[in-house]
Design an enzyme around this catalytic site. Structure first.
Site, PDB file in Angstrom:
ATOM      1  CG  ASP A  32      -1.844   1.196   1.215  1.00 30.02           C
ATOM      2  OD1 ASP A  32      -2.895   1.078   0.548  1.00 30.02           O
ATOM      3  OD2 ASP A  32      -1.526   2.237   1.817  1.00 30.02           O
ATOM      4  CE1 TYR A  37       0.479   7.799   3.213  1.00 30.79           C
ATOM      5  CE2 TYR A  37       0.942   5.660   2.245  1.00 30.79           C
ATOM      6  CZ  TYR A  37       0.068   6.524   2.864  1.00 30.79           C
ATOM      7  OH  TYR A  37      -1.211   6.103   3.145  1.00 30.79           O
ATOM      8  CE  LYS A  66      -3.771   4.769   0.496  1.00 31.41           C
ATOM      9  NZ  LYS A  66      -2.371   4.536   0.890  1.00 31.41           N
ATOM     10  CG  HIS A  99      -4.564   9.782   0.460  1.00 31.42           C
ATOM     11  ND1 HIS A  99      -3.201   9.710   0.297  1.00 31.42           N
ATOM     12  CD2 HIS A  99      -4.804   9.264   1.683  1.00 31.42           C
ATOM     13  CE1 HIS A  99      -2.656   9.162   1.369  1.00 31.42           C
ATOM     14  NE2 HIS A  99      -3.603   8.883   2.225  1.00 31.42           N
TER      15      HIS A  99
END
Ligand code: A2P
Length: 306
Positions: A32, A37, A66, A99
């Protein structure tokens, strides 16, 4: 989709590549990711290495990413996925999620002022979604869904969607069980994925304002773990799987990666499940207060529709 995946939020540069490589060796087949990130480029190096070395074949691997909040405008969706595909070094991804049900001005990584936000009235999810659907039509994304959506927001999206959302990824653990949302998703054939399944003890300090006791330290979870001779984290992961959700625990530690993967093999009794059901406190670790900027149209109440 393999129910047990590897979370990569908070896996820092310099550690995420090894973590993904190790996870694939252990047998994880679901990773994922998200551009926010800040590590998709490194995840991509690990994926390419594993694919080239024959550790895993592309069609055995499930990769989720996302769409960030600053790319909800229909024309921004394609460049966003293209950047993710380039970073991950993949020709397609298996699942692409919106997201957050939150829109930001283009180029805003994380908002600091109300001006960084865009009202959902101005840029509704219903306008973003057709651009997501096009990605499936074009074959660069296999499935589309959302993250952090309430049943009310899913209902609104389903009303206008040509391709229905197939997944909702939300915070889920014994202190935040969201049974009604799970029932809604099951009734409408929408999968639910549990993020922060261990209570996200490494979440940034700014998200710790609402700190309560860590779910990993819960005495009921501890007693079940002790009886079964497993770790508390394994009970939390198995609980998620046994109630029918996917689950994406994050780790960058080889022992804990292996421990978390082995959790799929544990069996919790009905008594264990009902004891854990009684732990619900509707407590979010990821509260969403960071979107509720003064002067913006966003509030925690309208975010979660609670
Ligand atoms: P680490 O990456 O050093 O293993 P969540 O998935 O809820 O966001 O939680 C991730 C946090 O939980 C990280 O701090 C991670 O640390 C830690 N963690 C992951 N697996 C385990 C485990 N099996 N036991 C205890 N802590 C764990």
């Amino acid at each position: 989709m393999p129910l047990l995946g590897l979370g990569t939020w908070k896996s820092g540069p310099g550690e995420v590549q090894d973590a993904v490589a190790e996870a694939l060796q252990i047998g994880y087949r679901h990773i994922d990711c998200a551009p926010v990130y800040g590590n998709e480029h490194e995840v991509g190096i690990a994926l390419t290495d594993a694919l080239e070395a024959g550790v895993v074949a592309r069609n055995e691997l499930w990769v989720t990413s996302k769409l960030w909040n600053d790319s909800h405008a229909p024309d921004d969706v394609r460049p966003a996925i293209e950047k993710t595909l380039a970073d991950l070094r993949l020709g397609y991804i298996d699942l692409y999620l919106i997201h957050w049900p939150v829109a930001q001005r283009k180029g805003v990584g994380f908002p600091e002022h109300a001006d960084d936000m865009v009202d959902l009235d101005e840029l509704p999810i219903a306008e973003t979604w057709p651009a997501m659907e096009e990605l499936v039509d074009d074959g660069i994304v296999r499935h589309i869904g959302v993250s952090n959506f309430s049943a009310k927001k899913l209902d609104a999206l389903r009303a206008t969607a040509h391709r229905k959302p197939e997944m909702n990824q939300v915070e889920l653990h014994p202190y935040l069980q969201q049974q009604e949302l799970l029932d809604y998703c099951s009734a409408h054939h929408i999968g639910l994925t549990a993020y922060s399944p261990l209570g996200s003890p490494d979440r940034p300090a700014g998200l710790k304002a609402s700190d309560g006791p860590p779910v990993l330290d819960d005495p009921v979870i501890g007693a079940i773990a002790q009886r079964l001779g497993v770790a508390p984290a394994q009970v939390l992961i198995r609980w998620a799987i046994q109630r029918g959700t996917a689950v994406i625990p994050k780790s960058v530690n080889p022992e804990r990666l292996a421990q978390n993967f082995a959790a799929a093999e544990i069996e919790l009794t009905e008594e264990d499940m009902s004891q854990i059901a009684a732990l619900d406190q509707h407590r979010r670790y990821i509260t969403g207060t960071f979107w509720a900027l003064e002067g913006s149209s966003y509030s925690v109440a309208t975010l979660w529709d609670e």
